[in-house]
Design a protein around this motif. Structure first.
Motif, PDB file in Angstrom:
ATOM      1  N   UNK A  17      -7.282 -49.577  -3.253  1.00  0.00           N
ATOM      2  CA  UNK A  17      -6.914 -48.495  -4.444  1.00  0.00           C
ATOM      3  C   UNK A  17      -7.170 -47.166  -4.236  1.00  0.00           C
ATOM      4  N   UNK A  18      -8.226 -47.069  -3.590  1.00  0.00           N
ATOM      5  CA  UNK A  18      -8.454 -45.540  -3.031  1.00  0.00           C
ATOM      6  C   UNK A  18      -7.942 -45.179  -2.154  1.00  0.00           C
ATOM      7  N   UNK A  19      -7.430 -45.880  -1.118  1.00  0.00           N
ATOM      8  CA  UNK A  19      -6.473 -45.428  -0.128  1.00  0.00           C
ATOM      9  C   UNK A  19      -5.148 -45.149  -0.495  1.00  0.00           C
ATOM     10  N   UNK A  20      -4.700 -46.180  -1.618  1.00  0.00           N
ATOM     11  CA  UNK A  20      -3.235 -45.845  -2.400  1.00  0.00           C
ATOM     12  C   UNK A  20      -3.400 -44.473  -3.316  1.00  0.00           C
ATOM     13  N   UNK A  39      -4.235 -53.586 -14.915  1.00  0.00           N
ATOM     14  CA  UNK A  39      -2.951 -52.745 -15.368  1.00  0.00           C
ATOM     15  C   UNK A  39      -3.426 -51.573 -15.996  1.00  0.00           C
ATOM     16  N   UNK A  40      -3.265 -50.368 -15.492  1.00  0.00           N
ATOM     17  CA  UNK A  40      -3.619 -49.251 -16.106  1.00  0.00           C
ATOM     18  C   UNK A  40      -2.972 -47.763 -15.747  1.00  0.00           C
ATOM     19  N   UNK A  41      -2.994 -46.858 -16.649  1.00  0.00           N
ATOM     20  CA  UNK A  41      -2.258 -45.714 -16.426  1.00  0.00           C
ATOM     21  C   UNK A  41      -3.217 -44.405 -16.737  1.00  0.00           C
ATOM     22  N   UNK A  42      -3.160 -43.391 -15.834  1.00  0.00           N
ATOM     23  CA  UNK A  42      -4.095 -42.356 -16.238  1.00  0.00           C
ATOM     24  C   UNK A  42      -3.673 -41.216 -15.129  1.00  0.00           C
ATOM     25  N   UNK A  43      -4.531 -40.223 -15.057  1.00  0.00           N
ATOM     26  CA  UNK A  43      -4.164 -39.266 -14.047  1.00  0.00           C
ATOM     27  C   UNK A  43      -4.862 -39.673 -12.642  1.00  0.00           C
ATOM     28  N   UNK A  44      -4.487 -39.164 -11.602  1.00  0.00           N
ATOM     29  CA  UNK A  44      -4.860 -39.785 -10.267  1.00  0.00           C
ATOM     30  C   UNK A  44      -6.055 -38.972  -9.824  1.00  0.00           C
ATOM     31  N   UNK A  45      -6.252 -38.010 -10.240  1.00  0.00           N
ATOM     32  CA  UNK A  45      -7.440 -37.167  -9.940  1.00  0.00           C
ATOM     33  C   UNK A  45      -8.603 -37.895 -10.428  1.00  0.00           C
ATOM     34  N   UNK A  46      -8.590 -38.385 -11.708  1.00  0.00           N
ATOM     35  CA  UNK A  46      -9.502 -38.709 -12.621  1.00  0.00           C
ATOM     36  C   UNK A  46     -10.050 -40.183 -11.769  1.00  0.00           C
ATOM     37  N   UNK A  47      -9.092 -41.021 -11.453  1.00  0.00           N
ATOM     38  CA  UNK A  47      -9.447 -42.237 -10.823  1.00  0.00           C
ATOM     39  C   UNK A  47     -10.061 -42.052  -9.359  1.00  0.00           C
ATOM     40  N   UNK A  48      -9.608 -40.844  -8.628  1.00  0.00           N
ATOM     41  CA  UNK A  48     -10.421 -40.580  -7.497  1.00  0.00           C
ATOM     42  C   UNK A  48     -11.952 -40.323  -7.887  1.00  0.00           C
ATOM     43  N   UNK A  49     -12.039 -39.923  -8.855  1.00  0.00           N
ATOM     44  CA  UNK A  49     -13.545 -39.246  -9.157  1.00  0.00           C
ATOM     45  C   UNK A  49     -14.168 -40.506  -9.520  1.00  0.00           C
ATOM     46  N   UNK A  50     -13.804 -41.664  -9.623  1.00  0.00           N
ATOM     47  CA  UNK A  50     -14.849 -42.664 -10.150  1.00  0.00           C
ATOM     48  C   UNK A  50     -15.772 -42.976  -9.010  1.00  0.00           C
ATOM     49  N   UNK A  51     -17.162 -42.742  -9.511  1.00  0.00           N
ATOM     50  CA  UNK A  51     -18.071 -43.262  -8.422  1.00  0.00           C
ATOM     51  C   UNK A  51     -18.271 -44.354  -7.700  1.00  0.00           C
ATOM     52  N   UNK A  52     -18.062 -44.295  -6.217  1.00  0.00           N
ATOM     53  CA  UNK A  52     -18.327 -45.565  -5.522  1.00  0.00           C
ATOM     54  C   UNK A  52     -17.054 -46.343  -5.535  1.00  0.00           C
ATOM     55  N   UNK A  72     -14.423 -48.244 -13.077  1.00  0.00           N
ATOM     56  CA  UNK A  72     -13.418 -47.541 -13.702  1.00  0.00           C
ATOM     57  C   UNK A  72     -13.968 -47.513 -15.084  1.00  0.00           C
ATOM     58  N   UNK A  73     -14.108 -48.626 -15.760  1.00  0.00           N
ATOM     59  CA  UNK A  73     -14.579 -48.772 -17.053  1.00  0.00           C
ATOM     60  C   UNK A  73     -15.553 -47.984 -17.512  1.00  0.00           C
ATOM     61  N   UNK A  74     -16.950 -48.070 -16.716  1.00  0.00           N
ATOM     62  CA  UNK A  74     -18.080 -47.629 -16.701  1.00  0.00           C
ATOM     63  C   UNK A  74     -17.853 -45.762 -16.808  1.00  0.00           C
ATOM     64  N   UNK A  75     -17.013 -45.299 -15.928  1.00  0.00           N
ATOM     65  CA  UNK A  75     -16.685 -44.012 -15.649  1.00  0.00           C
ATOM     66  C   UNK A  75     -15.856 -43.642 -16.738  1.00  0.00           C
ATOM     67  N   UNK A  76     -15.167 -44.307 -17.446  1.00  0.00           N
ATOM     68  CA  UNK A  76     -14.287 -44.174 -18.613  1.00  0.00           C
ATOM     69  C   UNK A  76     -15.197 -43.974 -19.817  1.00  0.00           C
TER      70      UNK A  76
END
Length: 225
Positions: A77-80, A143-156, A167-171
């Motif tokens: 996911x991170x690479x994508x 299956x989720x939708x959000x800003x790409x930069x926010x997903x890239x900021x998810x720790x680890x 992702x849920x914890x960071x949310x």
């Protein structure tokens, strides 16, 4: 390699679809094909697949990354996400059944409209077993939708074999607005069908054990614990 067709359901803002895949030759092409009807930016990331996943995805005209060796869904996911360019992103599993462009519009519309920061898709009216599992643990939906930069900021994120708990914890920690979105007549191919009964049960058991013990492992790994 064929060129992706122009989407028949153009979106009002730049949206990319990222599809992590591990040995999903039977379904990944259809998922990618539907995604390309929704947006021209579709990135399929093969996570060390040993079957024809890469060739099947490439035949659709999607952008395909072939990661070796297998590093887990989080790394894929991170690479994508890094390869994508759009401001908004939709995550999709590669083994979905019944997916349509309308599902993608329904998933992304609330975030593009500014009503929510993230949507999480849950199956409704699809195959009983996949819908039952999805509704039992909707917080684990891929299956989720959000800003790409926010997903890239998810720790680890790249280190998590199954990234949904992180992702849920960071949310929760960032206080984003989110809600579930029902995706009618959709489902997933069962692990037992893809890998055989015994291997499928073992795979599913390990997956859920890893997913559901995420918070325990995170507390254990924190300094001072």
């Amino acid at each position: 390699m064929s060129q992706p067709a122009q989407p028949r359901f153009p979106t009002p803002a730049p949206v990319a679809v990222v599809i992590p895949a591990f040995n999903e030759e039977a379904t990944v092409a259809e998922v990618a094909r539907v995604a390309l009807e929704f947006t021209p930016e579709v990135v399929v990331v093969s996570d060390g697949s040993s079957d024809l996943t890469v060739a099947a995805a490439q035949a659709t005209g999607a952008q395909v990354l072939d990661l070796q060796p297998n590093g887990g869904k989080g790394a894929a996911l991170y690479a994508g996400l890094q390869a994508a360019q759009a401001e908004w992103v939709v995550m999709l599993d590669a083994d979905l059944t019944g997916l349509t462009p309308q599902h993608l519009h329904k998933l992304v519309r609330p975030v593009l409209a500014g009503e929510l920061d993230m949507t999480i898709g849950v199956f409704e009216g699809g195959k009983f077993m996949s819908e039952w599992g999805n509704r039992l643990t909707p917080q684990l939906s891929g299956q989720r939708a959000c800003r790409r930069e926010w997903l890239l900021s998810v720790p680890r994120l790249p280190q998590e074999r199954w990234p949904e708990p992180a992702i849920t914890e960071h949310l929760e920690n960032t206080g984003l607005r989110w809600d579930y979105v029902e995706l009618p007549d959709m489902g997933q191919v069962l692990k037992e069908k893809k890998r055989g009964l015994v291997k499928g049960v073992v795979y599913r058991t390990r997956m859920y054990a890893d997913l559901l013990t995420y918070r325990v492992r995170r507390r254990r790994d924190k300094p001072g614990k």
